[in-house]
Design an enzyme around this catalytic site. Structure first.
Site, PDB file in Angstrom:
ATOM      1  N   LYS A   1      -1.529   9.242  -0.921  1.00  0.00           N
ATOM      2  CA  LYS A   1      -0.473   9.867  -0.120  1.00  0.00           C
ATOM      3  C   LYS A   1      -1.074  10.752   0.973  1.00  0.00           C
ATOM      4  O   LYS A   1      -0.760  10.637   2.147  1.00  0.00           O
ATOM      5  CB  LYS A   1       0.451  10.697  -1.006  1.00  0.00           C
ATOM      6  CG  LYS A   1       1.573   9.920  -1.692  1.00  0.00           C
ATOM      7  CD  LYS A   1       1.075   9.059  -2.821  1.00  0.00           C
ATOM      8  CE  LYS A   1       2.204   8.426  -3.619  1.00  0.00           C
ATOM      9  NZ  LYS A   1       1.702   7.525  -4.667  1.00  0.00           N
TER      10      LYS A   1
ATOM     11  N   LYS B   1       7.904  12.531  -3.413  1.00  0.00           N
ATOM     12  CA  LYS B   1       7.071  11.780  -4.356  1.00  0.00           C
ATOM     13  C   LYS B   1       5.898  12.628  -4.830  1.00  0.00           C
ATOM     14  O   LYS B   1       5.401  13.486  -4.091  1.00  0.00           O
ATOM     15  CB  LYS B   1       6.586  10.481  -3.731  1.00  0.00           C
ATOM     16  CG  LYS B   1       5.938  10.601  -2.376  1.00  0.00           C
ATOM     17  CD  LYS B   1       5.551   9.214  -1.855  1.00  0.00           C
ATOM     18  CE  LYS B   1       5.809   9.036  -0.387  1.00  0.00           C
ATOM     19  NZ  LYS B   1       5.450   7.728   0.132  1.00  0.00           N
TER      20      LYS B   1
ATOM     21  N   ARG C   1       3.404  -4.195   2.732  1.00  0.00           N
ATOM     22  CA  ARG C   1       2.017  -4.007   2.297  1.00  0.00           C
ATOM     23  C   ARG C   1       1.110  -4.825   3.218  1.00  0.00           C
ATOM     24  O   ARG C   1       1.216  -6.050   3.281  1.00  0.00           O
ATOM     25  CB  ARG C   1       1.852  -4.449   0.849  1.00  0.00           C
ATOM     26  CG  ARG C   1       0.410  -4.596   0.373  1.00  0.00           C
ATOM     27  CD  ARG C   1      -0.403  -3.309   0.464  1.00  0.00           C
ATOM     28  NE  ARG C   1       0.191  -2.189  -0.218  1.00  0.00           N
ATOM     29  CZ  ARG C   1       0.080  -1.957  -1.534  1.00  0.00           C
ATOM     30  NH1 ARG C   1      -0.605  -2.802  -2.294  1.00  0.00           N
ATOM     31  NH2 ARG C   1       0.636  -0.895  -2.074  1.00  0.00           N
TER      32      ARG C   1
ATOM     33  N   ARG D   1       8.261  -5.698   0.738  1.00  0.00           N
ATOM     34  CA  ARG D   1       8.868  -5.542  -0.583  1.00  0.00           C
ATOM     35  C   ARG D   1      10.259  -4.939  -0.395  1.00  0.00           C
ATOM     36  O   ARG D   1      10.396  -3.758  -0.097  1.00  0.00           O
ATOM     37  CB  ARG D   1       7.963  -4.678  -1.456  1.00  0.00           C
ATOM     38  CG  ARG D   1       6.610  -5.354  -1.709  1.00  0.00           C
ATOM     39  CD  ARG D   1       5.532  -4.394  -2.108  1.00  0.00           C
ATOM     40  NE  ARG D   1       5.249  -3.436  -1.041  1.00  0.00           N
ATOM     41  CZ  ARG D   1       4.431  -2.389  -1.187  1.00  0.00           C
ATOM     42  NH1 ARG D   1       3.827  -2.171  -2.337  1.00  0.00           N
ATOM     43  NH2 ARG D   1       4.215  -1.575  -0.179  1.00  0.00           N
TER      44      ARG D   1
ATOM     45  N   ARG E   1      13.652   2.146  -3.238  1.00  0.00           N
ATOM     46  CA  ARG E   1      12.236   1.848  -3.462  1.00  0.00           C
ATOM     47  C   ARG E   1      12.039   0.337  -3.425  1.00  0.00           C
ATOM     48  O   ARG E   1      12.743  -0.402  -4.100  1.00  0.00           O
ATOM     49  CB  ARG E   1      11.769   2.392  -4.821  1.00  0.00           C
ATOM     50  CG  ARG E   1      11.927   3.897  -4.977  1.00  0.00           C
ATOM     51  CD  ARG E   1      11.654   4.322  -6.407  1.00  0.00           C
ATOM     52  NE  ARG E   1      12.591   3.718  -7.338  1.00  0.00           N
ATOM     53  CZ  ARG E   1      12.493   3.787  -8.665  1.00  0.00           C
ATOM     54  NH1 ARG E   1      11.474   4.437  -9.208  1.00  0.00           N
ATOM     55  NH2 ARG E   1      13.396   3.218  -9.435  1.00  0.00           N
TER      56      ARG E   1
ATOM     57  N   ASP F   1       0.811   0.859   3.394  1.00  0.00           N
ATOM     58  CA  ASP F   1       2.252   0.730   3.198  1.00  0.00           C
ATOM     59  C   ASP F   1       2.940   1.214   4.465  1.00  0.00           C
ATOM     60  O   ASP F   1       2.753   2.376   4.890  1.00  0.00           O
ATOM     61  CB  ASP F   1       2.717   1.544   1.988  1.00  0.00           C
ATOM     62  CG  ASP F   1       2.287   0.917   0.672  1.00  0.00           C
ATOM     63  OD1 ASP F   1       1.780  -0.216   0.691  1.00  0.00           O
ATOM     64  OD2 ASP F   1       2.465   1.562  -0.380  1.00  0.00           O
TER      65      ASP F   1
ATOM     66  N   GLU G   1       1.725   5.236   3.101  1.00  0.00           N
ATOM     67  CA  GLU G   1       0.672   5.403   2.108  1.00  0.00           C
ATOM     68  C   GLU G   1      -0.519   4.531   2.505  1.00  0.00           C
ATOM     69  O   GLU G   1      -0.363   3.540   3.219  1.00  0.00           O
ATOM     70  CB  GLU G   1       1.136   5.010   0.695  1.00  0.00           C
ATOM     71  CG  GLU G   1       2.186   5.918   0.104  1.00  0.00           C
ATOM     72  CD  GLU G   1       2.468   5.627  -1.369  1.00  0.00           C
ATOM     73  OE1 GLU G   1       1.639   4.969  -2.028  1.00  0.00           O
ATOM     74  OE2 GLU G   1       3.526   6.070  -1.850  1.00  0.00           O
TER      75      GLU G   1
ATOM     76  N   ASN H   1      -3.395   2.692   0.225  1.00  0.00           N
ATOM     77  CA  ASN H   1      -3.841   2.413  -1.135  1.00  0.00           C
ATOM     78  C   ASN H   1      -5.311   2.011  -1.123  1.00  0.00           C
ATOM     79  O   ASN H   1      -5.690   1.033  -0.473  1.00  0.00           O
ATOM     80  CB  ASN H   1      -2.996   1.292  -1.746  1.00  0.00           C
ATOM     81  CG  ASN H   1      -1.558   1.725  -1.961  1.00  0.00           C
ATOM     82  OD1 ASN H   1      -1.200   2.201  -3.014  1.00  0.00           O
ATOM     83  ND2 ASN H   1      -0.733   1.572  -0.926  1.00  0.00           N
TER      84      ASN H   1
END
Length: 316
Positions: A126, A161, A211, A226, A234, A274, A282, A284
């Site tokens: 994050k 979050k 993603r 997604r 979400r 993301d 984000e 990852n």
């Protein structure tokens, strides 16, 4: 010469084969004649200044039952391996951090560790976005109730979050005047004892949380959007989101180009961005997923691109 590849991951017997990105990597390594050695974090141990591990060499079959067997087992120093993939899923807790210290001892002795252990520690998925404010929505990281409440009042619709979660766990959407506003802030910050991230809500989430996979800073040309199920904010596949492959937009490519130089500098060979709408939310770096979904939809072999980079690094 056969490349000896190690992987630190969650229990292999518990994976979902048809969508497991680590399994895709191991299949590609096997197709090249490499040896794949499987470990869990508890298999690592430090003896004096050597990182050692109990490791099992795998034979793999791409099917949904009986997908692996163990060819041999040994205890050996990790620096006898050419490369180690650190693919353990969060939670990113102190045990995860300790495992990166152990992996670092193998790295010092010449083993290529992906992603670089120090970067796994430094690049919170994050907080790492704050290195790229030009790409991000308005956001706040705090444990102070008053600052959080003021941010929500200013932006009216906010996503909250925890800094160490994954898969959409403990993510809340708060609107200004929400009767649960105070209790959500208290819960996420543990009454001011824990940091949380607050981001302005991005309504384009209805088109998917994209993603974008980067291999050594180069983006795969398609993203997995997604898309949240009805009534959800979400898009995570773990919360029932639907994965739909889409080509990268000009904005997506621009965001990737902004992030790529820092990823390369930090030794992050495989990352997942993301992106919702026009905004990076984000980065990852621990165990990015979505390889198998994109491979299937676009007839790709993303893991092959990663193994090519590894092979080039080992030659260097």
């Amino acid at each position: 010469m056969t490349i000896e590849l190690g992987v630190v991951m969650d229990p292999i017997e518990s994976i979902t084969v048809y969508k497991d990105s680590t399994f895709a990597m191991l299949l590609e390594a096997q197709s090249r004649g490499w040896h794949s050695w499987y470990m869990q974090p508890e298999d690592l141990f430090l003896l004096n200044d050597h990182c050692n591990a109990r490791m099992r060499r795998l034979n793999l079959i791409d099917r949904n039952q009986d997908w692996y067997s163990v060819a041999e087992e040994c205890i050996a120093p990790l620096d006898e391996l050419d490369v180690v993939l650190m693919r353990k899923d969060p939670p990113f807790d102190m045990e995860y951090v300790y495992s990166t210290y152990l992996l670092e001892r193998a790295e010092v002795r010449g083993t290529l560790v992906i992603n670089r252990p120090s970067s796994l520690r430094d690049c919170n998925e994050k907080l790492f976005t704050t290195w790229f404010p030009q790409c991000c929505p308005p956001q706040l990281v705090t444990r102070q109730h008053g600052l959080a409440a003021d941010f929500i009042e200013e932006h009216a619709d906010v996503i909250v979050k925890p800094l160490g979660g994954m898969g959409g766990a403990s993510i809340f959407r708060i609107r200004n005047q929400d009767p649960n506003l105070n209790v959500i802030i208290e819960t996420l910050t543990d009454h001011g004892r824990r940091y949380a991230m607050f981001q302005r809500f991005i309504p384009e989430i209805t088109a998917g949380d994209k993603r974008i996979l980067l291999i050594d800073g180069s983006p795969v040309p398609y993203a997995l959007a997604r898309i949240p199920k009805p009534g959800e904010t979400r898009g995570n596949l773990a919360t029932g989101g639907q994965g739909v492959g889409i080509p990268l937009s000009e904005r997506d490519l621009w965001i990737a180009s902004e992030v790529a130089p820092i990823l390369r500098e930090k030794g992050i060979l495989f990352a997942g961005l993301d992106v919702i709408g026009d905004y990076l939310t984000e980065i990852n770096v621990t165990s990015p997923t979505c390889i198998r979904e994109l491979d299937k939809q676009f007839d790709l072999n993303i893991a092959a691109g990663l193994m090519d980079v590894i092979q080039d690094r080992l030659k260097d």
